[in-house]
Design a protein around this motif. Sequence first.
Motif, PDB file in Angstrom:
ATOM      1  N   VAL A  67       0.825  -1.215   0.000  1.00  0.00           N
ATOM      2  CA  VAL A  67       0.000   0.000   0.000  1.00  0.00           C
ATOM      3  C   VAL A  67       0.863   1.270   0.000  1.00  0.00           C
ATOM      4  N   PHE A  68       1.847   1.312   0.889  1.00  0.00           N
ATOM      5  CA  PHE A  68       2.647   2.546   0.987  1.00  0.00           C
ATOM      6  C   PHE A  68       3.834   2.519   0.021  1.00  0.00           C
ATOM      7  N   GLY A  69       4.354   1.313  -0.235  1.00  0.00           N
ATOM      8  CA  GLY A  69       5.501   1.199  -1.135  1.00  0.00           C
ATOM      9  C   GLY A  69       5.073   1.226  -2.586  1.00  0.00           C
ATOM     10  N   GLU A  70       4.415   0.150  -2.988  1.00  0.00           N
ATOM     11  CA  GLU A  70       4.078   0.023  -4.404  1.00  0.00           C
ATOM     12  C   GLU A  70       3.054   1.076  -4.860  1.00  0.00           C
ATOM     13  N   LEU A  71       2.036   1.257  -4.042  1.00  0.00           N
ATOM     14  CA  LEU A  71       0.949   2.122  -4.493  1.00  0.00           C
ATOM     15  C   LEU A  71       1.296   3.611  -4.369  1.00  0.00           C
ATOM     16  N   LEU A  72       1.848   3.989  -3.211  1.00  0.00           N
ATOM     17  CA  LEU A  72       2.169   5.412  -3.021  1.00  0.00           C
ATOM     18  C   LEU A  72       3.614   5.721  -3.407  1.00  0.00           C
ATOM     19  N   GLY A  73       4.391   4.698  -3.678  1.00  0.00           N
ATOM     20  CA  GLY A  73       5.760   4.927  -4.141  1.00  0.00           C
ATOM     21  C   GLY A  73       6.702   5.437  -3.065  1.00  0.00           C
ATOM     22  N   LEU A  74       6.425   5.143  -1.812  1.00  0.00           N
ATOM     23  CA  LEU A  74       7.337   5.574  -0.746  1.00  0.00           C
ATOM     24  C   LEU A  74       8.486   4.577  -0.628  1.00  0.00           C
ATOM     25  N   SER A  75       9.677   5.088  -0.473  1.00  0.00           N
ATOM     26  CA  SER A  75      10.835   4.198  -0.313  1.00  0.00           C
ATOM     27  C   SER A  75      10.775   3.524   1.057  1.00  0.00           C
ATOM     28  N   ARG A  76      11.554   2.493   1.175  1.00  0.00           N
ATOM     29  CA  ARG A  76      11.640   1.783   2.451  1.00  0.00           C
ATOM     30  C   ARG A  76      11.994   2.766   3.581  1.00  0.00           C
ATOM     31  N   GLU A  77      12.954   3.671   3.303  1.00  0.00           N
ATOM     32  CA  GLU A  77      13.396   4.634   4.333  1.00  0.00           C
ATOM     33  C   GLU A  77      12.235   5.553   4.739  1.00  0.00           C
ATOM     34  N   GLU A  78      11.539   6.048   3.738  1.00  0.00           N
ATOM     35  CA  GLU A  78      10.406   6.939   4.064  1.00  0.00           C
ATOM     36  C   GLU A  78       9.353   6.215   4.895  1.00  0.00           C
ATOM     37  N   ARG A  79       9.080   4.982   4.507  1.00  0.00           N
ATOM     38  CA  ARG A  79       8.078   4.205   5.258  1.00  0.00           C
ATOM     39  C   ARG A  79       8.546   3.985   6.692  1.00  0.00           C
ATOM     40  N   ASP A  80       9.829   3.637   6.831  1.00  0.00           N
ATOM     41  CA  ASP A  80      10.356   3.411   8.180  1.00  0.00           C
ATOM     42  C   ASP A  80      10.263   4.686   9.017  1.00  0.00           C
ATOM     43  N   ARG A  81      10.560   5.816   8.358  1.00  0.00           N
ATOM     44  CA  ARG A  81      10.523   7.085   9.089  1.00  0.00           C
ATOM     45  C   ARG A  81       9.084   7.386   9.547  1.00  0.00           C
ATOM     46  N   LEU A  82       8.129   7.153   8.638  1.00  0.00           N
ATOM     47  CA  LEU A  82       6.726   7.414   9.005  1.00  0.00           C
ATOM     48  C   LEU A  82       6.256   6.452  10.099  1.00  0.00           C
ATOM     49  N   ALA A  83       6.779   5.247  10.049  1.00  0.00           N
ATOM     50  CA  ALA A  83       6.417   4.281  11.084  1.00  0.00           C
ATOM     51  C   ALA A  83       7.027   4.696  12.420  1.00  0.00           C
ATOM     52  N   ALA A  84       8.283   5.095  12.376  1.00  0.00           N
ATOM     53  CA  ALA A  84       8.951   5.508  13.619  1.00  0.00           C
ATOM     54  C   ALA A  84       8.259   6.735  14.212  1.00  0.00           C
ATOM     55  N   ALA A  85       7.740   7.604  13.320  1.00  0.00           N
ATOM     56  CA  ALA A  85       7.064   8.816  13.802  1.00  0.00           C
ATOM     57  C   ALA A  85       5.628   8.519  14.241  1.00  0.00           C
ATOM     58  N   GLY A  86       5.195   7.301  14.014  1.00  0.00           N
ATOM     59  CA  GLY A  86       3.852   6.922  14.475  1.00  0.00           C
ATOM     60  C   GLY A  86       2.741   7.272  13.500  1.00  0.00           C
ATOM     61  N   ALA A  87       3.077   7.632  12.263  1.00  0.00           N
ATOM     62  CA  ALA A  87       2.034   7.953  11.283  1.00  0.00           C
ATOM     63  C   ALA A  87       1.522   6.681  10.619  1.00  0.00           C
ATOM     64  N   ILE A  88       2.449   5.783  10.294  1.00  0.00           N
ATOM     65  CA  ILE A  88       2.076   4.435   9.845  1.00  0.00           C
ATOM     66  C   ILE A  88       2.139   3.544  11.077  1.00  0.00           C
TER      67      ILE A  88
END
Lengths: 404, 406
Positions: A381-402
């Motif tokens: 959903v966040f990678g393939e569909l929204l095109g977020l890199s692994r780093e961006e996803r990890d950052r959003l997860a660490a920030a509590g958004a994902i």
Amino acid sequence: MSRRPLEGIRVLDFTWVVAGPVATRILADHGAQVIKIERGSPAPLGNRKLGLQCDLHRGKLSAAINMSDPRGLELARRLAEKSDLVIDNFSARVMRGWGMDYESLRALKPDIICISMSGLGHTGPRSSYVSYGPTLQALSGFTLLMAENDGTPAGYGYSYADMCGGYTGALAALAALWHRRRTGQGQFVDLSQFEAVTAVIGPALLDISVNAREQTSFGYDSQEAPAAPHGVYRCAPRRDGETVDDDRWIAISVHTQAEWDRFVVAIGSPEWTSDAKFRTLFLRMRNRDELDAHLSEWTRERSAEDAMELLQDARIAAGVVENGIDLCERDPQLRDRGFWPTVRNPNGASTHVTGIPFKISSGSGEVRATAPEVGADADYVFGELLGLSREERDRLAAAGAILT
Amino acid sequence: MNKAGSEKAGALAGLRVLDLSDHRAQLCARIFADLGADVIKIEPPGGDGARRLGPFAGDVPHPDRSLFHWFYNLNKRSLTLDLHNPDGAAVMRRLARSADIVIESFSPGTMATLGIGWDELHRDNPALILLSIAPFGQTGPYRDFKADDTVLTALAGMLYVNGFPGHAPVRPLGLQAYHSAAHYGAIAILCALFARDHSGEGAWIDLSMQEATACAVEHVAGSYFENQIAEPRRGTLHWSRFFRVGKCRDGFIMHCTLGDWTSLIEWVKADGKADDLIDPAYQQVMHRNVMAEHLFDVLDKWVADYPRDELLEHAQMLRQPYATVRPPEALFDDEQLSARGFFVEVEHPELGRKFRYPGAPFVMNGTPWRVYRRPPLVGEHTGAILRDEIGMSADEMSALAAEGVI
């Protein structure tokens, strides 16, 4: 695998509890990609790999977003932009509060379809009422009219309003999608589950508005063509090894005179059937208590299954009052039609879910996957569909958004 | 309903539906008619069986006064045609050439016997979608078995769970097996329309009423597959154990323990009726679940002296999901339904009156649900349809009429 009818349609699904998930499960079964947006709270309402929760969420994808974080909201809005349909079952203020209401999303994607399956609708003086399926059944008359003979309410032990809201929601979604396909226009559908369930009360509503007739519980008075016998009759206990089940019933409906004649022969023409008081349908209805007492003596000596077979052989409408085990395990018809498809869970165990009640010769719906755990499809959903890199996803997860 | 927008086309405008179904399945085509499709109800000369079912307007039995017929056939046109006559079947085939959808609920195999089965209709019109609704579908050991709504609710697991333990199972209000089948039928047709858009090919849909009804039961299959148990009858206690009916001074109320517990119990306590529910253990949802019977017994004593409506207003003010257990008559005075225009007026010129009908099950803001025409009189549109849709001459029509085919 054949192509399923709704392949290529993407649904962003904010629904929870039962009605909304039933609507989106119908879409998922037919090939729509349903992305269930979960929010951490409330927690899942049960084990998703078995039973009702598996039934409701099978074949969907799951992504978990913190909707009170602006970055989470932004993710949700970007997903909406990539979807054909956004569906929720909140009251009006929730989606508006997130900037995810139809007017806001239309600015992002002009042909978006938004369906809100709230309890009582988005407009009107009671739109903010809190409700669930059972409370909507109470407001609409279903609860009061499911009554014992003395008028005592006797149900519901389940939420028909949710199942009805679910199939109505799927219908609304398909109608709106069809219109969009023809015209390119999206729209907002304001589905009040209260109205959806009220709409299926049936002709009784016209009896009120046209004839001003107060409705009382129908009991086993036929709600279609008059019939007698008509009702449920206790059968012989069922023995399975050590267990004895004395809660066995058969439903029987004898509508016409020709059916009565066949019925009498089928049950062996006992003497009471030739009594003048049972000669016509009119008389059988007038003397139904006595008729039912005689018939119960006959059914009590037979298993529900045997009685059904014997009566169906005489082309009489009759059926076992199936309990959960009859329905899911013993019913030969449902088994023959493959109505309880198997889903395999990642741990290798498999279970069954409720099937699809129709087959389409050009390509049927199909249950292709079990229900996802919360956030299971974050990479897609966040990678393939929204095109977020692994780093961006990890950052959003660490920030509590994902949420993970 | 959005009256101002009622000039807009309905969501399904442009689709043509031939409705051959009997009283069990007529809601399906009505859904299409309400959303703007052109639905032609094809019924035997003299009118179809639904018209003989009561109740009747003013309790006067007449094929054009059946409220059963009115409810299920609003917005349709009517054409009388004897499908059991080969000339009638031939007319049906001509109509089906320009139709998108045919809906039928004959016993399995009947359409083929009449010469209007899937093979014929598909050959004439490869894009046609045929929906066959049957009690048990078109296949399987029960294929030819008989069932009405009562028997279907029995065989779908819906009936067993209604009522009190130890008592006989109780029927639900309305023909919910038929209604479930009709809705799933409409869903199926729309799915087939999407597939047709892709492939150009029509489809034959085999729908089982038993299965559609089983799909409309919430908890029975889930409980079985999760715990291998048969859900029992529980009276008014919901299977989730968060809802039960209570009796108040002037009627019944639906309790619900899923709202904010603190505010509910403060209210009950202020009335001096909280008993042991003040125990902090009840703050836990699971404890309320386990203690449901006792908890509702205490709440029943609390509501016993309350007027029903006062209880509802106060509960909703505290955002407690309570509801009054009302008779359906109350719907016609319901402020929420009136504000949203749920009930609509339908004019019946022959009776010189307008009547209130239940309206849209969902409000489509771009493509309003609406009343296009009152339920048709027997054969009201026969001539117009045969002339305009298949260009039948007046001579041919007279010949068919003389034969009793139309």
